[in-house]
Design an enzyme around this catalytic site. Structure first.
Site, PDB file in Angstrom:
ATOM      1  CE1 TYR A  30      -4.018   2.163   0.516  1.00 51.79           C
ATOM      2  CE2 TYR A  30      -2.421   3.532   1.524  1.00 51.79           C
ATOM      3  CZ  TYR A  30      -3.641   3.048   1.016  1.00 51.79           C
ATOM      4  OH  TYR A  30      -4.732   4.420   0.734  1.00 51.79           O
TER       5      TYR A  30
ATOM      6  CG  PHE B  49      -6.894  18.073 -24.117  1.00 50.99           C
ATOM      7  CD1 PHE B  49      -6.944  17.672 -25.477  1.00 50.99           C
ATOM      8  CD2 PHE B  49      -7.162  17.448 -22.986  1.00 50.99           C
ATOM      9  CE1 PHE B  49      -7.447  16.262 -25.710  1.00 50.99           C
ATOM     10  CE2 PHE B  49      -7.512  16.048 -23.180  1.00 50.99           C
ATOM     11  CZ  PHE B  49      -7.786  15.490 -24.468  1.00 50.99           C
ATOM     12  CB  THR B  50     -11.651  17.821 -23.830  1.00 54.22           C
ATOM     13  OG1 THR B  50     -10.624  16.685 -23.754  1.00 54.22           O
ATOM     14  CG2 THR B  50     -12.095  18.087 -25.236  1.00 54.22           C
TER      15      THR B  50
ATOM     16  NE  ARG C 232     -10.185  15.435 -29.310  1.00 55.36           N
ATOM     17  CZ  ARG C 232     -11.132  15.112 -28.027  1.00 55.36           C
ATOM     18  NH1 ARG C 232     -12.303  15.324 -27.962  1.00 55.36           N
ATOM     19  NH2 ARG C 232     -10.409  14.566 -27.229  1.00 55.36           N
TER      20      ARG C 232
ATOM     21  CG  PHE D   9     -16.002  14.850 -26.277  1.00 55.80           C
ATOM     22  CD1 PHE D   9     -15.768  16.086 -25.525  1.00 55.80           C
ATOM     23  CD2 PHE D   9     -15.240  13.882 -26.324  1.00 55.80           C
ATOM     24  CE1 PHE D   9     -14.836  15.910 -24.502  1.00 55.80           C
ATOM     25  CE2 PHE D   9     -14.027  13.795 -25.322  1.00 55.80           C
ATOM     26  CZ  PHE D   9     -13.919  14.913 -24.616  1.00 55.80           C
TER      27      PHE D   9
ATOM     28  CG  ASP E  41      -1.174  18.427 -21.200  1.00 55.37           C
ATOM     29  OD1 ASP E  41      -0.443  17.195 -21.268  1.00 55.37           O
ATOM     30  OD2 ASP E  41      -2.184  18.427 -21.433  1.00 55.37           O
TER      31      ASP E  41
END
Ligand code: PLP
Length: 466
Positions: free
Chosen positions: A73, A125-126, A383, A450, A216
């Site tokens: 864990y 970006f979405t 897109r 979408f 990103d």
């Protein structure tokens, strides 16, 4: 170096069977899916170019790595392997695993955006924009104009427009800017790179104003490949060196490891600032899992660490982008309208030019992706306006300049023959383009519409009557 053909730097050890379908079966399947390729069952798809996300083939080394999963864990050995790989290749100090990219975007947006702040970015970006908005931020597009022009051959269409960024800083003031969200190999522009000169200048501008830059890095290695090929002074640097240089200008990154890093699941948030890292480690336990696993199994982190090392090998990237170029060139030869230059992770069809008879309100890119599926069982993705969603304030549909269908190529999965079959199908739909009809919504979900929207043809029952 480039006067010989590329070939895949691997051979195939195991195959996965594909099911061929009849046209009548596909007509039925797409109608049941509400003319949304996201809602098709994968077993009804022949060549799956929906996305390059999590669809890569892992190497024998990565599969072997799965067997070394330390499923403790806390403090799994695999976490430390991942941390070491991210530090070595991306150069950030603190690494916090997340279940995938949007997990990292969620944490970063919550920690670094105050309600009412602006988040400039080189194209939206979405999921990234959605998390920024959920945190109370407002995305502002500061990408160069060429990115919105599918016919521009500009080699660095991912670049930040320094004038747009500078103007925003002047207009709203630095305290109203959360950070610059800098994407490499910009997805929504068609997989288009930023130059290192531009990254350096954009980050310097932010630094002068005390604004942080978060990267990103989902397709940063693909961006590094284009820099090596196109930017003076980088031809002799390795992809690993270029990647480190890109990251060195930024304060941290979010990562969807399901792309460049060659894994089926995983991501991370990386930052240099100690306090921000502490806050992120504290928040990740609420939403993802302990900071040494972030929602992943130990074996997933091991596969990611190995995938990172494989992703920066030049021959891998040459074959990966070579395959995308091969498909793009075949379509260009047939004069099918595609986004130029050919991008890194896919070929993007320009649906506005492809289907000029369908008005934007009837979602030509959505129609085209459904028609392509009916023709051959090739699954692509919209897109365009459906992905862009509605304006936060007016609630109206937003119509971005780009209305595209993305043929996204998974890494190390398909052969050149699959690319030929795909090209032949796209060309055939193009020759019969007058037989594609527009779509209207029958169901529209609130978030990231979408993925789950449903549609019906505006006339008749079929989207493609050829
Ligand atoms: C540029 C970019 N950023 C972020 C994401 C989100 O990552 P994920 O799908 O792993 O949540 C994606 C993937 O779809 C992407 O392409």
């Amino acid at each position: 170096m480039h006067n010989r053909s590329w070939a895949e730097p691997f051979k195939i050890k195991m195959v996965e069977h594909l099911r061929m379908t009849t046209r009548a079966e596909r007509e039925r399947a797409i109608a049941e899916a509400g003319f949304n390729t996201f809602l098709l069952r994968s077993e009804d798809v022949y060549i799956d170019l929906l996305t390059d996300s999590g669809t890569s083939a892992m190497s024998d080394r990565q599969w072997a790595g799965l067997m070394l999963g330390d499923e403790a864990y806390a403090g799994s050995a695999n976490f430390y392997h991942l941390e070491a790989a991210v530090r070595q290749y991306y150069g950030y100090k603190h690494v916090i695993p997340t279940h995938q990219g949007r997990g990292a975007e969620h944490i970063l947006s919550r920690l670094c955006i105050s309600p009412g702040q602006y988040v400039p970015g080189n194209m939206y970006f979405t999921t990234t924009k959605h998390h920024q908005e959920l945190a109370g931020g407002k995305f502002v597009d500061v990408v160069v104009d060429q990115a919105h022009d599918p016919d521009s051959n500009f080699p660095f269409k991912g670049n930040v427009d320094l004038d747009k960024l500078g103007r925003l800083v002047e207009e709203v003031g630095t305290s109203k800017i959360a950070y610059l969200c800098l994407a490499t190999n910009v997805n929504m522009a068609g997989g288009q790179p930023c130059s290192l000169a531009n990254i350096r200048d954009a980050c310097a501008l932010c630094r002068r104003h005390g604004i942080r830059v978060f990267h990103d890095a989902t397709r940063a290695v693909e961006n590094a490949y284009f820099i090596k090929l196109r930017e003076p002074g980088y031809a002799h640097k390795s992809l690993a060196e270029i990647l480190r240089e890109i990251c060195s200008h930024t304060d941290g990154c979010t990562m969807s490891a399901k792309k460049d890093c060659l894994v089926n699941i995983g991501g991370w948030l990386a930052v240099n600032d100690d306090e921000l890292a502490d806050a992120a480690r504290n928040l990740v336990v609420v939403y993802e899992g302990l900071h040494t696993y972030g929602g992943l199994a130990g074996r997933d982190m091991e596969a990611m660490a190995i995938g990172i090392r494989e992703s920066v090998e030049f021959d891998h990237m040459r074959a990966r982008i070579g395959q995308v170029e091969y498909l793009g060139r075949r379509l260009m030869e047939a004069e099918v309208p595609i986004v130029r230059p050919i991008g890194g992770h896919g070929v993007f069809l320009n649906a506005r030019k492809f289907l000029p008879q369908i008005p934007r309100e009837q979602f030509p890119a959505q129609s085209l992706s459904a028609a392509l599926y009916v023709d051959s069982g090739v699954r692509a993705m919209e897109r365009g306006a459906v992905s862009a969603g509605r304006d936060l304030i007016t609630g109206n549909n937003t119509f971005p300049a780009l209305e595209l269908v993305r043929l996204t190529i998974p890494r190390r999965v398909y052969t050149q023959a699959h690319m030929d079959v795909t090209a032949e199908s796209v060309i055939s739909v193009y020759e019969n383009r007058d037989k594609v009809v527009g779509l209207e919504f029958t169901y529209e979900p609130k978030h990231l519409r979408f993925f789950q929207s449903r549609f019906r043809p505006v006339t008749g029952e079929r989207v493609f009557t050829a």
